[in-house]
Structures are given as C-alpha cells and as structure tokens.
Design an enzyme around this catalytic site. Sequence first.
Site, PDB file in Angstrom:
ATOM      1  N   GLY A  57     -32.652  36.266 -45.247  1.00 53.81           N
ATOM      2  CA  GLY A  57     -32.993  37.064 -46.409  1.00 53.81           C
ATOM      3  C   GLY A  57     -34.276  37.858 -46.159  1.00 53.81           C
ATOM      4  N   ALA A  58     -35.223  37.261 -45.418  1.00 53.58           N
ATOM      5  CA  ALA A  58     -36.526  37.909 -45.239  1.00 53.58           C
ATOM      6  C   ALA A  58     -36.842  38.271 -43.793  1.00 53.58           C
ATOM      7  CB  ALA A  58     -37.628  36.997 -45.791  1.00 53.58           C
ATOM      8  N   SER A  59     -36.099  37.695 -42.839  1.00 51.63           N
ATOM      9  CA  SER A  59     -36.350  38.076 -41.443  1.00 51.63           C
ATOM     10  C   SER A  59     -35.038  38.084 -40.678  1.00 51.63           C
ATOM     11  CB  SER A  59     -37.336  37.102 -40.779  1.00 51.63           C
ATOM     12  OG  SER A  59     -36.724  35.845 -40.568  1.00 51.63           O
ATOM     13  N   THR A  60     -35.071  38.725 -39.524  1.00 49.68           N
ATOM     14  CA  THR A  60     -33.883  38.730 -38.665  1.00 49.68           C
ATOM     15  C   THR A  60     -34.319  38.470 -37.232  1.00 49.68           C
ATOM     16  OG1 THR A  60     -31.862  39.937 -38.142  1.00 49.68           O
ATOM     17  CG2 THR A  60     -33.853  41.259 -38.222  1.00 49.68           C
ATOM     18  N   GLN A  61     -33.476  37.756 -36.485  1.00 49.89           N
ATOM     19  CA  GLN A  61     -33.828  37.371 -35.120  1.00 49.89           C
ATOM     20  C   GLN A  61     -32.767  37.848 -34.135  1.00 49.89           C
ATOM     21  OE1 GLN A  61     -35.945  35.695 -37.840  1.00 49.89           O
ATOM     22  NE2 GLN A  61     -33.981  34.661 -37.691  1.00 49.89           N
ATOM     23  N   GLU A  76     -37.636  30.200 -34.550  1.00 49.23           N
ATOM     24  CA  GLU A  76     -36.396  30.374 -35.321  1.00 49.23           C
ATOM     25  C   GLU A  76     -35.329  31.054 -34.456  1.00 49.23           C
ATOM     26  OE1 GLU A  76     -36.970  32.480 -39.010  1.00 49.23           O
ATOM     27  OE2 GLU A  76     -34.947  32.040 -39.716  1.00 49.23           O
TER      28      GLU A  76
HETATM   29  O1  LIG Z   1     -34.185  32.896 -42.885  1.00 39.01           O
HETATM   30  P1  LIG Z   1     -34.767  33.528 -44.089  1.00 39.01           P
HETATM   31  O2  LIG Z   1     -35.078  34.951 -43.881  1.00 39.01           O
HETATM   32  O3  LIG Z   1     -35.881  32.737 -44.672  1.00 39.01           O
HETATM   33  O4  LIG Z   1     -33.611  33.571 -45.199  1.00 39.01           O
HETATM   34  P2  LIG Z   1     -32.636  32.445 -45.664  1.00 39.01           P
HETATM   35  O5  LIG Z   1     -32.710  31.246 -44.842  1.00 39.01           O
HETATM   36  O6  LIG Z   1     -32.785  32.265 -47.129  1.00 39.01           O
HETATM   37  O7  LIG Z   1     -31.286  33.202 -45.379  1.00 39.01           O
HETATM   38  P3  LIG Z   1     -29.798  32.662 -45.355  1.00 39.01           P
HETATM   39  O8  LIG Z   1     -29.352  32.678 -43.987  1.00 39.01           O
HETATM   40  O9  LIG Z   1     -29.637  31.446 -46.164  1.00 39.01           O
HETATM   41  O10 LIG Z   1     -29.095  33.840 -46.157  1.00 39.01           O
HETATM   42  C1  LIG Z   1     -29.234  35.143 -45.677  1.00 39.01           C
HETATM   43  C2  LIG Z   1     -29.012  36.101 -46.781  1.00 39.01           C
HETATM   44  O11 LIG Z   1     -27.650  36.067 -47.151  1.00 39.01           O
HETATM   45  C3  LIG Z   1     -27.554  35.959 -48.558  1.00 39.01           C
HETATM   46  N1  LIG Z   1     -26.278  35.296 -48.841  1.00 39.01           N
HETATM   47  C4  LIG Z   1     -25.993  33.991 -48.844  1.00 39.01           C
HETATM   48  N2  LIG Z   1     -24.711  33.789 -49.130  1.00 39.01           N
HETATM   49  C5  LIG Z   1     -24.157  34.999 -49.305  1.00 39.01           C
HETATM   50  C6  LIG Z   1     -22.864  35.478 -49.613  1.00 39.01           C
HETATM   51  O12 LIG Z   1     -21.866  34.658 -49.791  1.00 39.01           O
HETATM   52  N3  LIG Z   1     -22.678  36.791 -49.690  1.00 39.01           N
HETATM   53  C7  LIG Z   1     -23.687  37.643 -49.482  1.00 39.01           C
HETATM   54  N4  LIG Z   1     -24.915  37.284 -49.201  1.00 39.01           N
HETATM   55  C8  LIG Z   1     -25.158  35.973 -49.105  1.00 39.01           C
HETATM   56  C9  LIG Z   1     -28.803  35.237 -48.988  1.00 39.01           C
HETATM   57  O13 LIG Z   1     -29.100  35.529 -50.322  1.00 39.01           O
HETATM   58  C10 LIG Z   1     -29.811  35.821 -48.047  1.00 39.01           C
HETATM   59  O14 LIG Z   1     -30.258  37.043 -48.523  1.00 39.01           O
END
Ligand SMILES: O=P(O)(O)OP(=O)(O)OP(=O)(O)OC[C@H]1O[C@@H](n2cnc3c(O)ncnc32)[C@H](O)[C@@H]1O
EC number: 3.6.1.5
Length: 584
Positions: free
Chosen positions: A290-294, A261
């Site tokens: 939402g669950a991980s950061t890179q 990723e």
């Molecule tokens: O990679 P993983 O960790 O599985 O997570 P994800 O794929 O669901 O992560 P995203 O990049 O889609 O979103 C990152 C986070 O940002 C949040 N998010 C999305 N749109 C947003 C917005 O307009 N304002 C604030 N947060 C937002 C979303 O709920 C996630 O917690």
Amino acid sequence: MPNSVLKGRSTRKTHTHTHDYYNRLSGHEGKTSSLFLLSLCYLPRSILPSPFHFHSLFSLIPPPLSLPLSLSLSPQFSRSPVSVNFIEVDNREMKEMNPWHTPVTIIITVIGVMAIVALVTVAVLQNRPLPQKYKYGIVMDAGSSHTALYIYEWPAEKDNNTGRVEQTHLCKVKGPGISSYASAPVKAGESLRLCMEEAKQWVPGKRHHQTPLYLGATAGMRLLNMANSSASDKVFQAVEGALQKFPFSYQGAKIISGQDEGAFGWITVNYLDERLKQGLETRGALDLGGASTQISFVSDNYDGSESPSNSVTFRLYGNDYNLYTHSFLCYGKDQSLRMMQAHQSQAGPATVLDPCFHPGYTATKNYSVLYDSPCVSDRKPKDAPDTFTHIGIGDFLQCQAAVKSVFNFTSCKYSRCSFNGVLQPLLQGPYGAFSAYYFVMNFLNLTDTSVPLEDVKEKLKRYCATNWDQIMQQHPEVKLKYLAEYCFSGTYILTLLTEGYNFTSESYSDIKFIKKIKGSDAGWTLGYMLNLTNMIPAEAPDTPLLPHPGYVSVVSVIAVLLFILFIVSLRPLWPRCSKQPQIV
Ligand SMILES: O=P(O)(O)OP(=O)(O)OP(=O)(O)OC[C@H]1O[C@@H](n2cnc3c(O)ncnc32)[C@H](O)[C@@H]1O
C-alpha cells in the site's frame, strides 16, 4: 561310503515298503490317507517326523484303517499292540544318508529364519515414518493498509533445518494497519487480540512456549516514524504490551527496512519454489504494497560494486547469491494514488477531474486527509478549500500520463536507472509479482502475461471507460474503495512495470502474477522467519544415500539373498527324493 550307494540302497528298501503299503491301502480302507503319506516325501525332510515318529503317525490312524495294516506287518516291527512299524531302516544309517534330519541342521535353519525375520523387522520398524510432530512460528505483517498474522509449521525431527516450512494459517486483523492508530495507540494493541486468540487455537498448547512470535512493520510505520517518531514508539509499546500477554515466545516488534522487505520477499518466493535448495535459476520478486513497492532479482550485470546499498548477499544451501533489491517508499498503490492526486490538485481547486476514475464517479474528499502523509505533505496547496469534488472521467491514456507524473526519469548517475535516480541492472530471468500486483490484475482478469501487452492496455482502456454505476452493479460484492481504484491501480501497475522498471512487450511475459506458492502466501514474512530462525543452512545438508523406502527395500532384498545363499550352502545336506514316492 559314497552317498549314491547309500541312496540306492535306501531308496530300494523304502520303495518296497512304500509300494507294499500303498497297495494295501488302495486295496483296503484309505486312499486319502495313503496319498497324504506319499506326498510327505516331497516336503522338506526337516519338517517331517523321524522314522520313529512315523510310527507314531500311523498310530494316529483310526482303527478301521490301522488294523489291517498292523496285521500285515511282521511281528519283528511291532513294538506295541497298537503301533505299526513297517520301515526297515536302521536309524544310524538313516542319519548318515540324510543328515538334514539332525537336530543341529534343524536348529540352524530355525535360527537362520528367525535372524532374517528379525533383521527385516528391525529395519522396517527402525525406519518407519514416525507420527509427525511439528514446530511452529508466527509472524505478524504490520503493513500500511492492514495487519496479517501468519502461522508456519515444519517437521520437528528435521533438526538440520531441511524440513519444509509451510503456512498453516492466515488471520487478517480487522481494521486498518497499526500506523493508523497513531492518535490512539492502545487500540493498535487491542486490534491484534482476536488473531492472537486464533493463533492459540492453531498452535498446539504444548508448543505455545517454544513458538517464536515476530512482528515486522513495513512502510506504514516507516512513514509514521519519519513523520512522528514518538507516536511510532507509542504504537510499538502498545503492540508489545498486547503481544506479551500471549503464551508464545515473543521475539520483538520492529520496523523492517525496505531492503529487508525486498530481500525476504525474494527468499520466500525462491524457497517455496525450491529453487534455492536445488540451486536453480532464481525468480525475481515484485512486491506492491500500500505504501511501498519492492523489486529484487539476481542479475549477471550486478555485482554490488555500483550502488552497494542495493546489494544483499547470501550463502544459501551452498550457493552464493548477490541480490539486487530496491524498495521505493511512497510507491505502494495507496501512496502513489495520493501522489498522483496531489499532482492533479497542486493549485488547490474545488473540483478535480480524474482520468483514473470511472465516468460517473463523484465523491467529496478532504484536502487535509489527502495530504496527511510524508509522501505528499510538503506539496499541500496553501490556499486550498477544505474539500474538493473528485470526479472521474475514465480515460486510460490521460490516466497513464497522470500516473507517469509520479516518476522522475530525468537524472541517473549510474549506468542505468529505473526511476528517481535509482540504479537498476538489466532485468534478468522470470519474475513473481505478488500482493497488490496480484489482487489488482486478478480482479481485472489480466493475470495472463502471454496476452500481448498492447491487448492488456486495450482491455484496461475499455474497463476505465466503463460507467461507475455499471461497475458497481457488476461487482456488488467488492469493497467500494478497491472497486473505485482498480482503473488507477491497473494503470499504475502497467506504468510502473514498463516505464518504471523497463519491462518490454517481450519481457512482460516473464512476469507471473502470484498469490500463493504451494499453499503459502508470497510475501516477506516467510523469508523473515526463515532468516531469524536460521532455517536455511548456508551449506547444502548431507542427504542420505537412499530415501527411507529404498533403504528398507535394499536391506530386505539383501537379507533374503543371504538366506537363500545360506540354504544353498547347505546343499550337501539336502535330502534327495527319488522320483518314486518314498517314506523315510
Ligand atoms: O507493505 P506495505 O506498503 O506496508 O502495505 P501492506 O502490507 O498494507 O500491503 P498489502 O500487500 O497488504 O496490500 C497492498 C495493497 O493492496 C490493497 N488490497 C488488498 N486487498 C485488495 C483487493 O482484494 N483488491 C484490491 N486491492 C487490495 C491494500 O489495500 C493495499 O493498498
């Protein structure tokens, strides 16, 4: 016989007749006709009629004009009652004097012109831009918070993978991420249907069967797989069943590793920036999910020997890269909030006062929901009530301290670490920060990293201290969940960057918060597809010497020059007009 002699004799003769003729014309009916005939001398001889044809030409002059002329001519030139033959030039001598008139010369000239025209036409047609045809690829990002479907396209004729791949469409799947359907897996498959129908409309029908379709699941499914692997398998079965019903070339659904990723996010950013193709200094990639950061970047201080698990090597467009990358599971925006709240509620109180939520914010929350994640499940308080009251107090400095509690800075067995004992080489170069980094900083109006870090913190401090009612009034259009969490999210981002990754007040300005690059979203999906379809060659492709328009211009200029050269080479055959008008 020398040409000059021939020329002299001929000129004299023709001049006499021309003069004679001109006088007659001017004295009689047709000044216009005479001027026309005189001007013929200045035309290339090859396009003029032969003397015989001149005779015919005069025969075309209407009677009032031709009659006096014919009367003035001596009978010996008159071959028919209506024709006028007044040029006393022997045909044979004429040809010697001006071989331009020979049929061979005319034929050569015509063939020469035709050849040049044909050459230029072929060059232009052969190289004209053909109507563009595209190939397509579909990648589904099954994230922890939601699933998104990306459609990419690239020019079909670029078989050596040099065509630029661009995102043409993004469809956000309604509902939560597929990992949330662990208790009802069939719904995970059903949730994807609408976006798949959209994809059918976006990809031309003729291309459906050749279009690869990939699904990559990230941290949400990693966590579900850790907590309950059979539930994770069932979700994948349902998803596969749903995707295989569509006419695309289904390539499988799988969990991608955190390392992949990070690396594919880095490839996406640098591919879209054209830094890879041009061999320029690369940009590090910061991805907050939402669950991980890179975090991924190339550093001169990192060759992969220290902590090889953080190293990914590539050879792209003829350049070798040794990438440092690390994915922190549970350090995405949602899971880190859980971890912080778990820290705040370790004792299982009925009320949690939260400095990262606005003053005036109150909500009743469920302990079992809060602790329903492998990131915090082992910390669930034993004798806690079912619910707790979550109350905001909006204090940025306290929030920073609470956020810090989710990082472990105590041990590091490497030369330097970020947090949790993970190696991190010295930061180097510019960075692109995307996903939640962008969503949050954009909302807070803090994407300008030239603003000093202290001022950024000050702004966030004021924002966090703002009353919740006021915040809701100011942003009625924003989803309440996001709105309630921006104070925490902003504080978490600044803490992660500065305390976690060691960005300083100076290096903070090396970060650019980005959503899209040249129309394509920054994220791992594009890099993933480029890799699986071998769209980035290891070696730099041979580039043509000239671009298409340059090539056509050069061919055309050479053709014209050759033609001029050809004409000049025929110089001895050129006709010579005296300064006096003459008719041959
Ligand atoms: O990679 P993983 O960790 O599985 O997570 P994800 O794929 O669901 O992560 P995203 O990049 O889609 O979103 C990152 C986070 O940002 C949040 N998010 C999305 N749109 C947003 C917005 O307009 N304002 C604030 N947060 C937002 C979303 O709920 C996630 O917690």
